[in-house]
Write a protein that holds these residues in place. Structure first.
Motif, PDB file in Angstrom:
ATOM      1  N   TYR A  19       0.855  -1.178   0.000  1.00  0.00           N
ATOM      2  CA  TYR A  19       0.000   0.000   0.000  1.00  0.00           C
ATOM      3  C   TYR A  19       0.897   1.235   0.000  1.00  0.00           C
ATOM      4  O   TYR A  19       1.896   1.277   0.708  1.00  0.00           O
ATOM      5  CB  TYR A  19      -0.891  -0.004   1.250  1.00  0.00           C
ATOM      6  N   GLU A  20       0.520   2.241  -0.793  1.00  0.00           N
ATOM      7  CA  GLU A  20       1.304   3.471  -0.836  1.00  0.00           C
ATOM      8  C   GLU A  20       0.377   4.666  -0.827  1.00  0.00           C
ATOM      9  O   GLU A  20      -0.649   4.681  -1.525  1.00  0.00           O
ATOM     10  CB  GLU A  20       2.172   3.511  -2.095  1.00  0.00           C
ATOM     11  N   ASP A  21       0.710   5.662  -0.013  1.00  0.00           N
ATOM     12  CA  ASP A  21       0.025   6.943  -0.049  1.00  0.00           C
ATOM     13  C   ASP A  21       1.090   8.042  -0.031  1.00  0.00           C
ATOM     14  O   ASP A  21       2.266   7.753  -0.196  1.00  0.00           O
ATOM     15  CB  ASP A  21      -1.002   7.075   1.085  1.00  0.00           C
ATOM     16  N   LYS A  46       3.619   7.360   3.209  1.00  0.00           N
ATOM     17  CA  LYS A  46       4.358   6.123   3.494  1.00  0.00           C
ATOM     18  C   LYS A  46       4.089   5.045   2.453  1.00  0.00           C
ATOM     19  O   LYS A  46       3.174   5.123   1.655  1.00  0.00           O
ATOM     20  CB  LYS A  46       3.983   5.600   4.878  1.00  0.00           C
ATOM     21  N   LEU A  47       4.929   4.014   2.551  1.00  0.00           N
ATOM     22  CA  LEU A  47       4.780   2.779   1.798  1.00  0.00           C
ATOM     23  C   LEU A  47       4.636   1.686   2.860  1.00  0.00           C
ATOM     24  O   LEU A  47       5.438   1.633   3.797  1.00  0.00           O
ATOM     25  CB  LEU A  47       6.026   2.536   0.946  1.00  0.00           C
ATOM     26  N   VAL A  91      11.701   6.756  -0.350  1.00  0.00           N
ATOM     27  CA  VAL A  91      11.512   6.152   0.964  1.00  0.00           C
ATOM     28  C   VAL A  91      12.682   6.507   1.883  1.00  0.00           C
ATOM     29  O   VAL A  91      13.840   6.463   1.483  1.00  0.00           O
ATOM     30  CB  VAL A  91      11.379   4.618   0.841  1.00  0.00           C
ATOM     31  N   GLU A 101       6.240  -0.522   7.785  1.00  0.00           N
ATOM     32  CA  GLU A 101       5.938   0.813   7.279  1.00  0.00           C
ATOM     33  C   GLU A 101       7.238   1.544   6.968  1.00  0.00           C
ATOM     34  O   GLU A 101       8.157   1.572   7.787  1.00  0.00           O
ATOM     35  CB  GLU A 101       5.116   1.605   8.290  1.00  0.00           C
ATOM     36  N   LYS A 108       7.973   8.145   3.763  1.00  0.00           N
ATOM     37  CA  LYS A 108       8.636   8.822   2.656  1.00  0.00           C
ATOM     38  C   LYS A 108       9.415  10.024   3.178  1.00  0.00           C
ATOM     39  O   LYS A 108       9.100  10.580   4.220  1.00  0.00           O
ATOM     40  CB  LYS A 108       7.608   9.265   1.620  1.00  0.00           C
TER      41      LYS A 108
END
Length: 168
Positions: free
Chosen positions: A49-51, A54-55, A115, A132, A135
């Motif tokens: 999941y990425e927003d 964060k990844l 990241v 987690e 970024k």
């Protein structure tokens, strides 16, 4: 002249066996771009999941203690290693059927440059491992408000004349 027995379905059975082996190969998880996958008897499923902040990677690792999982980040590559052993003291030859998968696994993922590898966290709860990777601040999108310039031109026209303009 030699007489051979005609079996009309032997070719069909051979074709079916070949197709079964092909589909069996496709049913195994495959490595995608930026990921290496060492095939073993146990390969945990992972969601990515990425927003903007964060990844996050979520692994299914039931039956594996958190202290038996090795999570490393080296040269922008995240590597997760572990092993799920056959539980209990039963002898393998006494089993009638074993459908659960056991063995060691290694999953590696190439991380994007955005990241921050110094701030990685990993948590395990009920067989679910969540890693987690925040970024870097520079890579997060910033919204810039656009000012309207047309109103300033109208405001200058409606301003009273200065003392220099009146003298002229």
């Amino acid at each position: 002249m030699t007489i051979t027995r005609f079996t009309p379905f032997s070719d069909v059975a051979a074709l079916q066996n070949r197709l079964n082996s092909i589909f069996h190969d496709f049913s195994r998880p495959q490595a995608t771009e930026g990921e290496s996958l060492q095939s073993g008897s146990f390969v945990p499923a992972v969601d990515i999941y990425e927003d903007a902040q964060k990844l996050a990677l979520t692994f299914e690792i039931p039956g594996i203690k958190p202290e038996d999982v090795d999570v490393r980040v080296e040269n922008n590559v995240l590597t997760v290693k572990g092993e799920r052993a056959l539980a209990g003291e039963q002898k393998e030859e006494n089993f009638r059927r074993i459908e659960r998968r056991f063995g060691s696994f290694t999953r590696s993922f190439t991380l994007p440059q955005s990241v921050d590898t110094e701030q990685v966290t990993a948590q395990s709860d009920n067989g679910v491992l969540v890693i987690e990777l925040p970024k870097k601040a520079a890579s997060q999108p910033k919204q810039i408000k656009v000012a309207v310039v047309a109103n300033q031109i109208e405001a200058k026209e409606n301003q009273p004349a200065s003392a220099e303009q009146k003298a002229a």
